[in-house]
Design an enzyme around this catalytic site. Sequence first.
Site, short mmCIF file in Angstrom:
data_model
loop_
_atom_site.label_atom_id
_atom_site.label_comp_id
_atom_site.label_asym_id
_atom_site.label_seq_id
_atom_site.Cartn_x
_atom_site.Cartn_y
_atom_site.Cartn_z
CB THR A 182 -0.91 0.02 1.25
OG1 THR A 182 -1.44 1.33 1.41
CG2 THR A 182 -0.16 -0.34 2.52
CD GLU A 184 -2.09 5.20 4.97
OE1 GLU A 184 -1.59 5.29 6.12
OE2 GLU A 184 -2.66 6.15 4.42
CE1 TYR A 210 -3.79 -1.92 5.78
CE2 TYR A 210 -2.86 0.14 5.00
CZ TYR A 210 -3.46 -1.08 4.74
OH TYR A 210 -3.73 -1.44 3.44
CE LYS A 214 -1.76 -4.40 3.76
NZ LYS A 214 -2.14 -5.47 2.82
P1 NAP Z 1 -11.33 -5.01 1.99
O1 NAP Z 1 -12.47 -4.70 1.09
O2 NAP Z 1 -11.28 -4.39 3.33
O3 NAP Z 1 -11.25 -6.61 2.12
C1 NAP Z 1 -10.42 -7.24 3.06
C2 NAP Z 1 -10.68 -8.73 2.97
O4 NAP Z 1 -9.82 -9.41 3.90
C3 NAP Z 1 -12.12 -9.15 3.31
O5 NAP Z 1 -12.49 -10.19 2.43
C4 NAP Z 1 -11.99 -9.67 4.73
O6 NAP Z 1 -12.99 -10.63 5.04
C5 NAP Z 1 -10.64 -10.37 4.61
N1 NAP Z 1 -10.02 -10.67 5.89
C6 NAP Z 1 -9.77 -9.82 6.93
N2 NAP Z 1 -9.17 -10.47 7.93
C7 NAP Z 1 -9.02 -11.76 7.54
C8 NAP Z 1 -8.50 -12.93 8.14
N3 NAP Z 1 -7.97 -12.89 9.37
N4 NAP Z 1 -8.51 -14.10 7.44
C9 NAP Z 1 -9.05 -14.15 6.21
N5 NAP Z 1 -9.58 -13.07 5.58
C10 NAP Z 1 -9.57 -11.90 6.24
O7 NAP Z 1 -9.93 -4.64 1.26
P2 NAP Z 1 -9.63 -4.31 -0.27
O8 NAP Z 1 -9.89 -2.88 -0.49
O9 NAP Z 1 -10.25 -5.33 -1.13
O10 NAP Z 1 -8.04 -4.48 -0.28
C11 NAP Z 1 -7.42 -5.69 -0.66
C12 NAP Z 1 -5.96 -5.67 -0.23
O11 NAP Z 1 -5.30 -4.55 -0.85
C13 NAP Z 1 -5.75 -5.48 1.26
O12 NAP Z 1 -4.64 -6.25 1.64
C14 NAP Z 1 -5.44 -4.00 1.42
O13 NAP Z 1 -4.63 -3.78 2.57
C15 NAP Z 1 -4.69 -3.74 0.13
N6 NAP Z 1 -4.79 -2.36 -0.36
C16 NAP Z 1 -6.02 -1.83 -0.64
C17 NAP Z 1 -6.08 -0.54 -1.14
C18 NAP Z 1 -7.41 0.10 -1.47
O14 NAP Z 1 -7.43 1.31 -1.69
N7 NAP Z 1 -8.48 -0.65 -1.58
C19 NAP Z 1 -4.90 0.19 -1.37
C20 NAP Z 1 -3.69 -0.41 -1.07
C21 NAP Z 1 -3.63 -1.68 -0.58
P3 NAP Z 1 -14.42 -10.23 5.67
O15 NAP Z 1 -15.36 -10.06 4.50
O16 NAP Z 1 -14.77 -11.40 6.51
O17 NAP Z 1 -14.23 -8.97 6.46
O1 G4F Z 2 -10.83 6.27 2.91
P1 G4F Z 2 -9.79 6.19 3.95
O2 G4F Z 2 -10.14 5.56 5.24
O3 G4F Z 2 -8.53 5.50 3.28
P2 G4F Z 2 -6.98 5.46 3.70
O4 G4F Z 2 -6.78 5.76 5.13
O5 G4F Z 2 -6.23 6.31 2.73
O6 G4F Z 2 -6.64 3.92 3.48
C1 G4F Z 2 -7.07 3.23 2.32
O7 G4F Z 2 -6.12 3.38 1.30
C2 G4F Z 2 -4.83 2.80 1.60
C3 G4F Z 2 -3.94 3.08 0.38
O8 G4F Z 2 -3.34 4.32 0.49
C4 G4F Z 2 -5.04 1.31 1.84
F1 G4F Z 2 -3.85 0.72 2.06
C5 G4F Z 2 -5.96 1.10 3.02
O9 G4F Z 2 -6.18 -0.29 3.20
C6 G4F Z 2 -7.29 1.77 2.71
O10 G4F Z 2 -7.87 1.09 1.62
O11 G4F Z 2 -9.25 7.68 4.27
C7 G4F Z 2 -8.76 8.54 3.27
C8 G4F Z 2 -8.51 9.92 3.88
C9 G4F Z 2 -7.71 9.87 5.18
O12 G4F Z 2 -6.79 10.92 5.17
C10 G4F Z 2 -8.75 10.10 6.26
O13 G4F Z 2 -8.26 10.74 7.43
O14 G4F Z 2 -9.77 10.47 4.21
C11 G4F Z 2 -9.70 11.01 5.51
N1 G4F Z 2 -11.07 11.02 6.05
C12 G4F Z 2 -11.79 12.16 6.30
N2 G4F Z 2 -12.98 11.84 6.81
C13 G4F Z 2 -11.81 9.97 6.41
C14 G4F Z 2 -13.02 10.48 6.90
N3 G4F Z 2 -11.58 8.64 6.36
C15 G4F Z 2 -12.57 7.80 6.79
N4 G4F Z 2 -12.36 6.46 6.71
N5 G4F Z 2 -13.75 8.26 7.30
C16 G4F Z 2 -14.03 9.59 7.39
O15 G4F Z 2 -15.09 10.00 7.84
#
Ligand code: NAP
Ligand code: G4F
Length: 423
Positions: A182, A184, A210, A214
């Site tokens: 990520t 992050e 987090y 990672k």
């Molecule tokens: P997500 O929607 O939050 O999905 C996370 C998944 O992990 C869900 O299926 C959850 O299952 C499963 N999980 C959590 N704990 C587990 C455990 N102990 N054993 C087995 N499964 C478990 O995340 P996503 O957005 O698809 O992201 C996928 C991956 O990309 C993650 O590793 C995240 O850190 C990484 N990533 C995401 C973003 C982004 O912007 N989306 C950016 C950078 C990196 P449940 O349905 O049971 O909760």
């Molecule tokens: O949507 P967020 O919670 O995403 P964040 O923290 O960037 O993390 C996501 O992206 C990462 C990749 O860069 C992944 F690795 C991670 O697993 C996840 O998918 O927050 C985005 C921004 C932050 O700065 C947060 O402080 O939005 C700001 N924010 C403002 N109001 C909020 C809110 N975030 C959340 N969740 N909820 C709010 O009400």
Amino acid sequence: MENFLLPKSLLFNDSSKPPIIQGIKEWQERHKVEDYKIGYNRVALITGITGQDGIYLTAMLLSPLFMAPFVYQVHGIVRKNSASLPILINLQETLERQQGRKVSLTLHYGDVTDPHFMQQTIHSVKPDEIYNFAAQTHVQHSFFMPSHTIDVNFKGLVNICQAALSLSFAYQRSVRIFHASTSEMFGQTTAQQSDSLMGESFPFNPASPYAVSKIASYYLVRYYRSVYQMRISTAISFNHESPLRHESFVTRKITKGVARIKLGIQEKLLVGNLYAKRDWGHARDFVRGFWIINNQELVKGVRNDSGIDSRQPFEDYVIATSWSMPVLDFLQEAFKKAGFGQLQLMRDNGYEQLCSGERVLAKVDPKFLRPGEVPMLRGDPSKIESELGWKAEIQIEGLMDEMLEYDEQVAKLEMLVRERAKL
Ligand code: NAP
Ligand code: G4F
């Protein structure tokens, strides 16, 4: 109830472009490389299959329009109480209706933190490809649950890698592994760095448990690759969203909130830091990038028309759009698109609020502010663009439109159910 709705971008049909890996068809006809069982089955195991990326990847691998040289059997690891399971089941049924035949999707109930379960599952499935998406993915939650976050995000990967390693010793089978890293990890930037795009060599400066979990996993990937020559790689992904994004993340919280406010079933939105900037892409584009990275020697071979050098070490790639936007702009734009016109930014008790005349539509609630914040993320995808031919196809505008349209449908369904409940 929204679980019955599948977003438009999830399914490929004549009007939505299927993911094509440039030139693969022509290349297939010219080369016959033993390592690639062209036209044969491939088995993919997806951890976190009920999450946003897991569902998008499953839809892509099982689509007959996905122009990959393999037919996929998909296996997924599911936690028993996953709230998103119905959407996966709905996806399977929809794909089967569309294709007029069964699609190969098998679910295994378990948890990546259990080494015995992972060993047993990987040995019985014998996957060709693993995609590790399972994680505690919420940055703010990681401040309250650092230990759990490290267990799932780091030890989960250890369990997967050890099981894959023992599979390769036991059966002389090599399995390629994709792990999700990520942006992050880049964390807080210094004043000098703040204008630079973040590429593969940008320094890490984590600001949350987090991000630390990672970074540890990122180095674990490098360890298994260099010490055991495993075909393992990772994408440093910037934020990617979709209508399937969980509503605890800010984009979905906003689009869902705006749609509900428009229909009068929510009064206002409570949010956190409005000034953080994120590089937001679409999950559909990102999972195409994950497949390309996990099949990088094939894709490089196709692009250079040079065949495949399977000794070539796997590499890691940044995936991003290179565009970034503050949360405040996303919020204002979403209200504007929903017909609320120009809103005024005011202050109340030191916290910002967005108003339409007298009415408060969104308000900062300090409970959503984080102990450690990453003010700005903007990625440099030039390596994956030039080496693997990946490019983001859906821009922020299209992403926001799709999310708002989906959430309006969800909100209308919610209204309908409320009306019926009154009868
Ligand atoms: P997500 O929607 O939050 O999905 C996370 C998944 O992990 C869900 O299926 C959850 O299952 C499963 N999980 C959590 N704990 C587990 C455990 N102990 N054993 C087995 N499964 C478990 O995340 P996503 O957005 O698809 O992201 C996928 C991956 O990309 C993650 O590793 C995240 O850190 C990484 N990533 C995401 C973003 C982004 O912007 N989306 C950016 C950078 C990196 P449940 O349905 O049971 O909760
Ligand atoms: O949507 P967020 O919670 O995403 P964040 O923290 O960037 O993390 C996501 O992206 C990462 C990749 O860069 C992944 F690795 C991670 O697993 C996840 O998918 O927050 C985005 C921004 C932050 O700065 C947060 O402080 O939005 C700001 N924010 C403002 N109001 C909020 C809110 N975030 C959340 N969740 N909820 C709010 O009400």
